[in-house]
Design a protein around this motif. Structure first.
Motif, short mmCIF file in Angstrom:
data_model
loop_
_atom_site.label_atom_id
_atom_site.label_comp_id
_atom_site.label_asym_id
_atom_site.label_seq_id
_atom_site.Cartn_x
_atom_site.Cartn_y
_atom_site.Cartn_z
N CYS A 78 -1.93 3.66 -5.82
CA CYS A 78 -1.19 4.59 -4.90
C CYS A 78 -2.08 5.39 -4.28
O CYS A 78 -3.09 5.88 -5.27
CB CYS A 78 -0.20 5.24 -5.65
SG CYS A 78 0.59 6.54 -4.52
N LEU A 79 -2.37 5.69 -3.03
CA LEU A 79 -3.52 6.49 -2.45
C LEU A 79 -2.95 7.93 -2.48
O LEU A 79 -1.87 8.13 -1.65
CB LEU A 79 -3.74 5.77 -1.10
CG LEU A 79 -4.75 6.41 -0.21
CD1 LEU A 79 -6.13 6.51 -0.68
CD2 LEU A 79 -4.80 5.95 1.24
N VAL A 80 -3.43 8.71 -2.88
CA VAL A 80 -3.16 10.16 -2.79
C VAL A 80 -3.80 10.90 -1.69
O VAL A 80 -4.88 10.98 -1.79
CB VAL A 80 -3.06 10.83 -4.08
CG1 VAL A 80 -2.73 12.26 -4.16
CG2 VAL A 80 -2.13 10.02 -5.33
N LEU B 107 0.92 -1.15 -0.03
CA LEU B 107 -0.12 -0.02 -0.04
C LEU B 107 0.89 1.22 -0.03
O LEU B 107 1.49 1.55 0.86
CB LEU B 107 -1.06 -0.14 1.29
CG LEU B 107 -1.62 1.29 1.66
CD1 LEU B 107 -2.76 1.41 0.13
CD2 LEU B 107 -2.77 1.23 2.70
N PRO B 108 1.06 1.99 -1.22
CA PRO B 108 1.70 3.17 -1.30
C PRO B 108 0.82 4.38 -0.91
O PRO B 108 -0.41 4.21 -1.45
CB PRO B 108 2.37 3.12 -2.82
CG PRO B 108 1.41 2.26 -3.44
CD PRO B 108 0.64 1.33 -2.66
N VAL B 109 1.22 5.33 -0.09
CA VAL B 109 0.36 6.44 0.13
C VAL B 109 1.37 7.70 0.29
O VAL B 109 2.31 7.75 0.76
CB VAL B 109 -0.03 6.35 1.89
CG1 VAL B 109 -0.93 7.66 2.07
CG2 VAL B 109 -0.71 5.10 2.00
N ARG B 110 0.98 8.50 -0.81
CA ARG B 110 1.56 10.06 -1.24
C ARG B 110 0.72 10.95 -0.96
O ARG B 110 -0.56 11.04 -1.04
CB ARG B 110 1.93 9.73 -2.67
CG ARG B 110 2.85 11.05 -3.19
CD ARG B 110 3.43 10.54 -4.50
NE ARG B 110 2.14 9.97 -5.56
CZ ARG B 110 1.61 10.89 -6.16
NH1 ARG B 110 1.52 12.34 -5.94
NH2 ARG B 110 0.66 10.59 -7.10
N VAL C 121 3.64 -0.97 3.81
CA VAL C 121 2.76 0.27 3.75
C VAL C 121 3.91 1.31 3.66
O VAL C 121 4.93 1.11 4.47
CB VAL C 121 1.90 0.58 4.75
CG1 VAL C 121 1.51 2.26 4.56
CG2 VAL C 121 0.85 -0.32 5.06
N ILE C 122 4.15 1.96 2.57
CA ILE C 122 5.18 3.11 2.54
C ILE C 122 4.46 4.45 2.18
O ILE C 122 3.68 4.59 1.46
CB ILE C 122 6.00 2.78 1.22
CG1 ILE C 122 6.84 1.68 1.59
CG2 ILE C 122 7.08 3.93 1.02
CD1 ILE C 122 7.79 1.01 0.46
N VAL C 123 5.00 5.46 3.00
CA VAL C 123 4.00 6.68 3.25
C VAL C 123 5.36 7.80 2.76
O VAL C 123 6.31 7.78 3.23
CB VAL C 123 3.47 6.82 4.22
CG1 VAL C 123 2.90 8.07 4.43
CG2 VAL C 123 2.52 5.82 4.50
#
Length: 376
Positions: free
Chosen positions: A326-328, A198-201, A312-314
């Motif tokens: 990618c969750l923006v 889960l990438p969160v930017r 998870v990478i934020v």
């Protein structure tokens, strides 16, 4: 990183016979089996290279599969049937089957399918469960259940192998808005997660670090889940950042002499040995520096086979992925902060008050969370 040395026992409980092309898939299953049976009760060839090396390796392997293991697991694929080494191993296993005196002896051989193709000597009506669609823990459960038929005394002692839950857990999420983040994170913590990454930017001051802390807080409440949060912003004091990370993961501290990439590799190797459900949360990825190479070339490729792992990478920037959306993040509007404040401090501020504060602090999540969040 080198794998820990295992000293061979007089007899193994489980021994895997496989072709090298399926090594990554089978290794994950072998690690899950070893997690329950303990080391060194499981034979996986690369773990015992120091033992089998030499001119008599074929004889050692044939004796091992025919006499020195309670359960021989044959990893069926076309490649298995076409190599001299696996042919020698399978010849010993077939001889064992012919010499079996009873049903329990015949149960000591378990074929599992790990690739396409057939093997000479395994008839078309042989049932070989396909583990390619199962998690390592599910495949390990199949093997342990078979072992329990051979050694019934193990049944009472065998605890269930931990696995991810079927449905998203109930999350405590004291944040303004962030329904999208809460939903994506809940789905990540399930057995059939759409993606294990889960990438969160988002830009600065939208509450990214607060979200990662809430993720860790929720994960720590889940039974049988190992979890840790690492903030790349804190790598100026590496020991201080690594220590709580490994403590939450319940693994040994890597040597202090290692560089960050090497320490992270050491941690990942320790987690692979255990192969239990694990969540890794990384914050402030734009500050990762050289560690970004480890993340993108070692950690994320591990997810392909490691069904036990979620990441998870934020950050203001995050790694690109072909299978993860990618969750923006966007700053929550004043209306969301007003609802947030009503949950924590009902009646203390009107919507107009919140709009004014939101304007004055330029929507900074850290300031708004302190003003309208729960009293400490």
């Amino acid at each position: 990183m080198p794998t820990p040395t295992r000293q061979p026992p007089e007899n193994f409980l489980v021994a895997f016979s496989l072709a090298g092309e399926q090594r990554d898939l089978v290794r994950a299953v072998a690690e899950a089996v070893e997690q329950e049976l303990g080391s060194p009760n499981v034979f996986f060839d690369e773990w015992f290279e120091h033992y089998i090396a030499g001119s008599d390796a074929d004889l050692k392997l044939q004796k091992l599969y025919s006499e020195q293991c309670a359960l021989a697991v044959v990893c069926v694929s076309e490649r298995y049937g076409g190599k001299p080494w696996t042919k020698a191993e399978h010849a010993a296993i077939r001889a064992r089957d012919m010499q079996a005196q009873d049903e329990r002896g015949r149960l000591g051989i378990l074929p599992i399918r790990v690739g396409d193709g057939e093997i000479e000597g395994i008839l078309f009506n042989t049932i070989a469960p396909d583990i390619r669609t199962r998690t390592p823990q599910q495949a390990a459960r199949l093997i342990i259940d078979r072992l329990n038929l051979i050694i019934p005394s193990r049944i009472a002692a065998a605890p269930p192998i931990p696995d991810w839950p079927e449905h998203p857990p109930t999350l405590q999420w004291p944040m303004a808005d962030r329904t999208d983040a809460r939903t994506a994170f809940g789905n990540l913590l399930t057995r059939n997660a759409p993606s294990r990454f889960l990438p969160v930017r988002g830009p600065s001051e939208v509450g990214k670090s607060h979200i990662t802390k809430q993720m860790l807080s929720n994960a720590l409440r889940m039974p049988n889940l190992a979890c840790g949060r690492f903030d790349f912003k804190g790598i100026t004091d590496l020991d201080a950042e690594v220590r709580p990370f490994v403590q939450d993961l319940e693994i040994p501290m890597p040597p202090a002499s290692l560089r960050l990439n090497e320490r992270l590799g050491h941690i990942l190797d320790a987690l692979k040995q255990r192969a239990r459900p694990t969540l890794l949360v990384f914050d402030t990825y734009e500050a990762a520096g050289e560690a970004s190479e480890w993340v993108e070339k070692q950690l994320l490729p591990t997810l392909i086979r490691a069904a036990w792992l979620r990441v998870v990478i934020v950050g203001q920037k995050v790694p690109k992925s072909t299978d993860a959306i990618c969750l923006v993040l966007q700053p929550p509007p004043p209306e969301e902060w007003f609802l947030f404040g009503q949950q924590n401090k009902p009646g203390e501020a009107t919507l107009e008050d919140v709009r004014l504060v939101h304007h004055l602090c330029d929507g900074r999540a850290r300031v708004l969370a302190q003003l309208f969040g729960a009293r400490s």
